[in-house]
Design an enzyme around this catalytic site. Structure first.
Site, PDB file in Angstrom:
ATOM      1  N   GLU A  27      -8.215 -30.074 -12.521  1.00  0.00           N
ATOM      2  CA  GLU A  27      -8.576 -31.189 -12.901  1.00  0.00           C
ATOM      3  C   GLU A  27      -9.171 -30.923 -14.397  1.00  0.00           C
ATOM      4  OE1 GLU A  27     -11.311 -33.480 -10.563  1.00  0.00           O
ATOM      5  OE2 GLU A  27     -11.218 -35.496 -12.049  1.00  0.00           O
ATOM      6  N   ASN A 174      -6.005 -41.857  -7.105  1.00  0.00           N
ATOM      7  CA  ASN A 174      -6.823 -40.921  -6.278  1.00  0.00           C
ATOM      8  C   ASN A 174      -8.351 -41.786  -5.929  1.00  0.00           C
ATOM      9  OD1 ASN A 174      -8.202 -38.275  -6.044  1.00  0.00           O
ATOM     10  ND2 ASN A 174      -9.620 -39.320  -7.414  1.00  0.00           N
ATOM     11  N   GLU A 175      -8.656 -41.437  -4.871  1.00  0.00           N
ATOM     12  CA  GLU A 175      -9.740 -42.202  -4.301  1.00  0.00           C
ATOM     13  C   GLU A 175      -9.897 -43.493  -4.707  1.00  0.00           C
ATOM     14  OE1 GLU A 175     -13.180 -39.441  -5.083  1.00  0.00           O
ATOM     15  OE2 GLU A 175     -12.240 -37.924  -3.624  1.00  0.00           O
ATOM     16  N   TYR A 250     -14.994 -32.736   1.639  1.00  0.00           N
ATOM     17  CA  TYR A 250     -15.691 -31.472   1.322  1.00  0.00           C
ATOM     18  C   TYR A 250     -16.672 -31.013   2.204  1.00  0.00           C
ATOM     19  CZ  TYR A 250     -13.737 -32.406  -3.298  1.00  0.00           C
ATOM     20  OH  TYR A 250     -13.069 -32.429  -4.603  1.00  0.00           O
ATOM     21  N   GLU A 306      -7.737 -32.795  -1.281  1.00  0.00           N
ATOM     22  CA  GLU A 306      -9.157 -32.068  -2.036  1.00  0.00           C
ATOM     23  C   GLU A 306     -10.114 -31.663  -0.755  1.00  0.00           C
ATOM     24  OE1 GLU A 306     -11.514 -34.218  -4.900  1.00  0.00           O
ATOM     25  OE2 GLU A 306      -9.466 -34.904  -5.695  1.00  0.00           O
ATOM     26  N   GLN A 355     -11.694 -26.382  -6.687  1.00  0.00           N
ATOM     27  CA  GLN A 355     -10.571 -26.568  -7.662  1.00  0.00           C
ATOM     28  C   GLN A 355     -10.097 -25.018  -8.229  1.00  0.00           C
ATOM     29  OE1 GLN A 355     -10.806 -29.143 -10.676  1.00  0.00           O
ATOM     30  NE2 GLN A 355     -11.484 -30.941  -9.315  1.00  0.00           N
TER      31      GLN A 355
HETATM   32  O1  AHR Z   1     -13.038 -32.463  -7.127  1.00  0.00           O
HETATM   33  C1  AHR Z   1     -14.052 -33.101  -7.669  1.00  0.00           C
HETATM   34  C2  AHR Z   1     -13.856 -34.636  -7.598  1.00  0.00           C
HETATM   35  O2  AHR Z   1     -14.242 -34.838  -6.115  1.00  0.00           O
HETATM   36  C3  AHR Z   1     -12.574 -35.317  -7.835  1.00  0.00           C
HETATM   37  O3  AHR Z   1     -12.325 -35.676  -9.270  1.00  0.00           O
HETATM   38  C4  AHR Z   1     -12.673 -36.637  -7.038  1.00  0.00           C
HETATM   39  O4  AHR Z   1     -11.475 -36.892  -6.576  1.00  0.00           O
HETATM   40  C5  AHR Z   1     -13.524 -36.064  -5.940  1.00  0.00           C
HETATM   41  O5  AHR Z   1     -14.469 -37.055  -5.485  1.00  0.00           O
END
Ligand code: AHR
Length: 503
Positions: A27, A174-175, A250, A306, A355
């Site tokens: 990103e 995205n999101e 995450y 992600e 990432q």
């Molecule tokens: O990876 C960091 C961020 O986490 C991304 O930009 C977003 O999609 C997520 O909330």
């Protein structure tokens, strides 16, 4: 020390493990693109058109299958036309999500596609739904993939690229439930139908459109999308404008406000992290179950685009840059995820760690002053596991169960076969107890067995420019033949791979 009995049928192939489960994400965030992948043509660091070649070479060794770009949250404020044409004429913008820093748009579409070509990776482009327009996305697809003559083709050619590129993976925002527009599921579904329709297949290029899916355990988001993105009924038919849904999860061991430190943690923090990581299995299974209700034939893919650990940023770094160190604990989070991915390979068609460089659970960290490059423990898991890419999964059964601590299984395993070779991955998540795995091999024999181990004295150990190999794979001698297969010794907090030729 615990002992685990495991049965591995070498001749019963399960679903294919798509290589795309080993995908990556880059990103415009902190030093991922600028200073990470891209240093500019005038840099002293060896580069090709501004792209750092040492980073490319390190990643090529992972066989990285795809790279997601330009975000993340950044994708929904990115206007691709700002990133084409002569660099000095590209407009600047403010990256409001990530540190409010200036974005000069020097890394744009052509630079990204050149990076993918250097990596040998397929592009996965996230289009802008949040602040873009249907026409803007439609034009981007035409610019990239159309041949012959059209307004966008002429523009591409004027910018120096004659032939269209091939692009398969395409994100519809995205999101959308958060930074991508704060929509509810019904609103987003309507957008996805529209954007997906006009993100056209040009010539023989076929897009694989990924709708922005759920956050973590938001199963109702998945259900709303599934209901509306296909024709309901016993013979569920997905519509041609969406081929997959995404999911983001995450590993956060603390709270959102205080996620914990990447390198300073105790055993309790370690187990909390492993428990948070293991939760990915429940999430994938439950989202898959929701999808199964509407799509029992499993034609719609699930894409975990992600995933990874998220710690507090390193002291003294910009809080908006999400720069964190990476220890042996992170490596075990990765190996645990891959075992889960392999088990769910039928529905899970792609995954992207967040990432690749200098952001969150990175493969590579670069020093902003010296430019030195460090491979993280997580990098080594990707490398040791790359033989699973496009292999047939093999089920590993543990009839006597797995050793556990507070409900967390502390040994994790998965296996696959490809081209006459078998690869078994084994993790011992226990902080201080060794384990022996008795592998009962059925339906075949393994010859020429070799093994490697990733471990270190402490879970907190990590690599730095001064000690780049503090956590690096080494040959593992503690694999011994038994009457029925192999005994694999797993020291506390270790990741081991065992490979052999099918006899
Ligand atoms: O990876 C960091 C961020 O986490 C991304 O930009 C977003 O999609 C997520 O909330």
């Amino acid at each position: 020390m615990s002992s685990v009995a495991a049965v591995l049928n070498l001749d019963i192939e399960g679903p294919r493990i798509s290589r795309h489960l080993y995908g990556h994400f880059a990103e415009h965030l902190g030093r991922c693109i600028y200073g990470g992948f891209y240093v500019g043509e005038d840099s002293d660091i060896p580069n090709a058109g501004g792209i750092r070649m040492d980073v490319v070479e390190a990643l090529r060794a992972l066989n990285i299958p795809n790279l997601r770009w330009p975000g993340g949250c950044f994708a929904d404020e990115y206007h691709w036309m700002d990133g084409i044409g002569p660099k000095e004429r590209r407009p600047k913008m403010v990256n409001t999500h990530w540190g409010n820093v200036e974005e000069n748009n020097h890394f744009g579409t052509h630079e990204f596609m050149a990076l993918c070509e250097l990596l040998g990776a397929e592009p996965y482009i996230s289009g802008n739904v949040g602040s873009g327009t249907v026409k803007e996305m439609s034009d981007w697809v035409e610019y990239l993939t159309r041949d012959g003559d059209s307004p966008m083709v002429r523009l591409r050619k004027a910018n120096g690229r004659e032939e269209p590129w091939r692009v398969t993976y395409w994100g519809l925002g995205n999101e959308a439930w958060g930074c991508g527009g704060n929509m509810n599921a019904e609103q987003y579904t309507a957008e996805a139908r529209k954007y997906g329709t006009y993100a056209r297949d040009h010539g023989d290029n076929r897009l694989y459109r990924v709708a922005a899916g759920a956050n973590s355990d938001d199963y109702s988001w998945t259900e709303t999308l599934m209901k509306s993105l296909g024709t309901l009924g016993c013979a569920y038919r997905p519509q041609p404008y969406v081929q997959a849904l995404s999911l983001h999860y995450y590993t956060i061991a603390g709270t959102w406000q205080d996620k914990g430190d990447a390198t300073v943690f105790d055993t309790g923090d370690h187990y909390a992290t492993m428990a948070a990581a293991a939760r990915v299995e429940e999430l994938i299974a439950r989202h898959s179950t929701v999808m199964d209700c509407y799509d029992p034939g499993r034609t719609v893919g699930l894409v975990l685009d992600e995933w990874g650990t998220w710690w507090n940023v390193e002291p003294g770094t910009n809080p908006g840059f999400l720069y964190q160190q990476n220890t042996l604990r992170d490596a075990l989070v990765a190996s645990l995820h891959f075992d889960v991915f392999h088990r769910h390979a039928e529905r899970l068609v792609m995954a992207n760690i967040a990432q690749t460089v200098n952001v969150l659970q990175a493969m590579i960290l670069t020093d902003p002053e010296s430019g030195a490059l460090v491979l993280t423990p997580t990098y080594h898991v990707f490398e040791m596991n790359k033989g699973h890419q496009d292999a047939a999964s093999l089920r590993v059964d543990t009839p006597g169960g797995l050793p556990a601590r507070d409900g967390l299984a502390t040994v994790s395993m998965s296996a696959s076969r490809k081209d006459g070779r078998v690869l078994v991955s084994l993790s011992n998540l226990h902080a201080d107890e060794d384990a022996d795995v008795e592998l009962d091999l059925r339906g075949g024999r393994l010859d020429g067995v070799t093994s490697r181990i990733l471990t270190a004295g402490r879970l907190q150990d990590h690599n730095t420019p001064q000690a780049p190999d503090a956590v690096a794979p080494r040959p593992h001698a503690q694999v011994t033949p038994t009457a029925t297969g192999l005994r694999v010794h797993l020291p506390a907090h270790s990741f081991v791979t065992v490979e052999g030729r099918l006899a």
